[in-house]
Design an enzyme around this catalytic site. Structure first.
Site, PDB file in Angstrom:
ATOM      1  CG  ASP A  13      -1.780  -1.248   1.307  1.00  0.00           C
ATOM      2  OD1 ASP A  13      -2.247  -1.705   0.259  1.00  0.00           O
ATOM      3  OD2 ASP A  13      -1.913  -1.782   2.414  1.00  0.00           O
ATOM      4  CE  LYS A  16       3.465  -2.546  -4.466  1.00  0.00           C
ATOM      5  NZ  LYS A  16       2.933  -2.251  -3.135  1.00  0.00           N
ATOM      6  N   GLY A  40      -3.959  -4.568  -4.050  1.00  0.00           N
ATOM      7  CA  GLY A  40      -4.932  -3.535  -4.383  1.00  0.00           C
ATOM      8  C   GLY A  40      -4.184  -2.312  -4.846  1.00  0.00           C
ATOM      9  CG  HIS A  41      -1.457  -2.246  -7.366  1.00  0.00           C
ATOM     10  ND1 HIS A  41      -0.727  -3.038  -8.210  1.00  0.00           N
ATOM     11  CD2 HIS A  41      -0.939  -2.445  -6.138  1.00  0.00           C
ATOM     12  CE1 HIS A  41       0.190  -3.691  -7.500  1.00  0.00           C
ATOM     13  NE2 HIS A  41       0.069  -3.351  -6.248  1.00  0.00           N
ATOM     14  CD  GLN A 225       0.947  -8.884  -2.264  1.00  0.00           C
ATOM     15  OE1 GLN A 225       1.728  -9.540  -2.927  1.00  0.00           O
ATOM     16  NE2 GLN A 225      -0.303  -8.699  -2.642  1.00  0.00           N
TER      17      GLN A 225
HETATM   18  P1  IMP Z   1      -2.367 -12.903   2.167  1.00  0.00           P
HETATM   19  O1  IMP Z   1      -1.431 -12.352   1.159  1.00  0.00           O
HETATM   20  O2  IMP Z   1      -3.830 -12.719   1.812  1.00  0.00           O
HETATM   21  O3  IMP Z   1      -2.040 -14.325   2.529  1.00  0.00           O
HETATM   22  O4  IMP Z   1      -2.182 -12.071   3.532  1.00  0.00           O
HETATM   23  C1  IMP Z   1      -0.968 -12.124   4.287  1.00  0.00           C
HETATM   24  C2  IMP Z   1      -0.647 -10.756   4.871  1.00  0.00           C
HETATM   25  O5  IMP Z   1      -0.283  -9.870   3.810  1.00  0.00           O
HETATM   26  C3  IMP Z   1      -1.820 -10.084   5.588  1.00  0.00           C
HETATM   27  O6  IMP Z   1      -1.299  -9.317   6.660  1.00  0.00           O
HETATM   28  C4  IMP Z   1      -2.386  -9.155   4.526  1.00  0.00           C
HETATM   29  O7  IMP Z   1      -3.092  -8.065   5.088  1.00  0.00           O
HETATM   30  C5  IMP Z   1      -1.114  -8.703   3.841  1.00  0.00           C
HETATM   31  N1  IMP Z   1      -1.338  -8.278   2.445  1.00  0.00           N
HETATM   32  C6  IMP Z   1      -1.568  -9.061   1.377  1.00  0.00           C
HETATM   33  N2  IMP Z   1      -1.694  -8.312   0.261  1.00  0.00           N
HETATM   34  C7  IMP Z   1      -1.520  -7.036   0.632  1.00  0.00           C
HETATM   35  C8  IMP Z   1      -1.478  -5.795  -0.089  1.00  0.00           C
HETATM   36  O8  IMP Z   1      -1.619  -5.722  -1.313  1.00  0.00           O
HETATM   37  N3  IMP Z   1      -1.251  -4.676   0.659  1.00  0.00           N
HETATM   38  C9  IMP Z   1      -1.043  -4.724   2.000  1.00  0.00           C
HETATM   39  N4  IMP Z   1      -1.057  -5.860   2.712  1.00  0.00           N
HETATM   40  C10 IMP Z   1      -1.281  -7.012   2.036  1.00  0.00           C
END
Ligand code: IMP
Length: 432
Positions: A13, A16, A40-41, A225
């Site tokens: 977040d 990017k 989420g972009h 991420q």
């Molecule tokens: P997962 O990727 O859904 O398995 O989540 C694992 C961790 O990564 C959690 O803390 C999510 O909130 C975090 N996470 C996954 N994708 C994003 C992103 O695009 N932005 C911020 N945090 C993320």
């Protein structure tokens, strides 16, 4: 051979999407290399705010070719929804413009159900995943029982493999997690039908990218991420299941190291995180509400994928230095400088303190940050609205000073700062 890699330097977040949209202007190909629809972009172009989860943010420029590499996990249902959403808003996404790696793995309804069941079983120790099935899909990949896009090329064989996968998922759901089983026959038919729609997009993207780079066409590798969510180098176990750092771009696109020209780290000028895990500079109360925003604006700090309020805090230069090291960042782009306008004082964590000792660097990676207190450096804030700034000289001295301090503390040049979500709201940094 010009390959530019863009990664998040924090917990995701960082903005990017907005920066990739900007850099995509000079690129011919934009390639996502990790993660799935957990990302989420948000990209704002004029009246339109696009919230993308899977399709590379660079697709919004009509001249780009978009690629999803083998390191990405693809849910065909959300991918087709996103393609439809883009088409409705005037962005044409055809198999000529979007190429999916044959070696990328699929996310199934089984993976989603397992993600939810696993989180529920963790109770208070939950990771706070996005519930999109990311962890279980990568687990199947490394266990060598995953379903790849390539499997779709024999649809009948695919449906059989999917049935086996769903039956196995049901064993886990019912015996290990005491959850409801899935309707295998219905899902196998429905999912195979939906997944068949992505067949025209499947390609050997490693070959395509190599050919492009050999003929000097600029490729932008878009990370999802952030570095601190990297499976190996992040705040384990509070991480995602993919390689979010620069090396992940090479594995996740099937490229060697030679073409890399720049590695750009995107960092917010403060720190946020969604989900569980350590966060030394986290703030609460009125300060947190001020940094987070109310949720009324698309750029306020609420999850793009889940809508969850993000945890917020001051910029952590110890973690930023770590991100510089593990990615080999050549430069930084700092986002959201406008959000700090109006604050009397702004803060950066320059070191950690534990048991009377100060640490400029992490003694043993970021997995356990609980023993550390942040050492906060206080800097003067600025009262001016900086959203109209377009040149370095337009920024108040205190804002310039803050950006320079980020460059000093990270040991990395800051190339640009963003002062709002619009394409034009960007300032080239002249020093630092
Ligand atoms: P997962 O990727 O859904 O398995 O989540 C694992 C961790 O990564 C959690 O803390 C999510 O909130 C975090 N996470 C996954 N994708 C994003 C992103 O695009 N932005 C911020 N945090 C993320």
């Amino acid at each position: 051979m010009p390959l530019e890699i863009v990664v998040g330097a924090q917990w995701g977040d960082e903005g990017k999407g907005r920066i990739v949209d900007l850099l995509a202007e000079g690129a011919e190909i934009v390639a996502r290399f990790n993660g799935g629809d957990n990302a989420g972009h948000t990209v704002t172009v004029g009246e339109h705010t696009f919230k993308l989860h899977l399709v590379p943010s660079g697709i919004i420029h009509p001249h780009t070719l978009a690629v999803l590499g083998s390191g990405v996990v693809i849910n065909p249902l959300t991918l087709m929804e996103e393609i439809e959403m883009l088409r409705r808003r005037g962005v044409e996404v055809t198999p000529q413009r979007l190429k999916l790696s044959h070696a990328a793995h699929l996310i199934t309804p089984g993976h989603r159900a397992l993600d939810r069941a696993q989180e529920a079983s963790r109770g208070r120790a939950m990771l706070g995943t996005t519930g999109r099935g990311i962890g279980p899909a990568y687990t199947d990949k490394t266990s060598r029982r995953g379903l790849r896009l390539q499997d779709l090329l024999d649809l009948a064989g695919f449906e059989d493999k999917l049935r086996v996968h769903l039956h196995q998922t049901n064993d886990w759901l019912t015996h290990i997690y005491q959850a409801e089983p899935l309707d295998v026959e219905r899902l196998a038919a429905e999912y195979t039908g939906a997944a068949s729609l992505i067949i025209p997009y499947i390609n050997d993207v490693g070959m395509l990218l190599d050919n492009a780079l050999q003929s000097n066409r600029r490729v932008l590798a878009e990370g999802a991420q952030g570095s601190l969510l990297d499976l190996d180098h992040g705040t384990y176990p509070y991480v995602t299941s993919s390689y979010t750092t620069a090396a992940g771009a090479l594995i996740g696109l099937g490229l060697g190291v030679h073409p890399v020209e720049r590695v750009i780290g995107v960092t917010k000028c403060f720190q946020t995180r969604v989900g569980s895990g350590p966060f030394p500079t986290e703030v609460s109360g009125a300060q947190a509400e001020r940094l987070r925003g109310t949720g009324a604006n698309p750029w306020d700090e609420y999850g793009t994928t889940t809508g969850r309020p993000r945890r917020v805090g001051w910029l952590d230069a110890v973690l930023l230095r770590y991100a510089v090291r593990i990615n080999g960042l050549s430069e930084l782009i700092v986002t959201k400088l406008d959000v700090l306008s109006g604050l009397e004082k702004v803060y950066i964590c320059s070191a950690y303190r534990s048991a009377g000792r100060e640490y400029a660097h992490l003694p043993m990676g970021p997995a356990d940050l609980t023993p550390f207190e942040p050492v906060l450096e206080e800097l003067p804030g600025w009262q001016e609205d900086i959203r109209a700034a377009r040149r370095w000289e337009d920024l108040p001295a205190a804002a310039q000073n803050f950006v320079q301090r980020i460059a000093q503390l990270s040991g990395t040049p800051v190339r640009q700062v963003s002062v709002g979500p619009e394409r034009s709201q960007i300032v080239d940094v002249l020093v630092g």
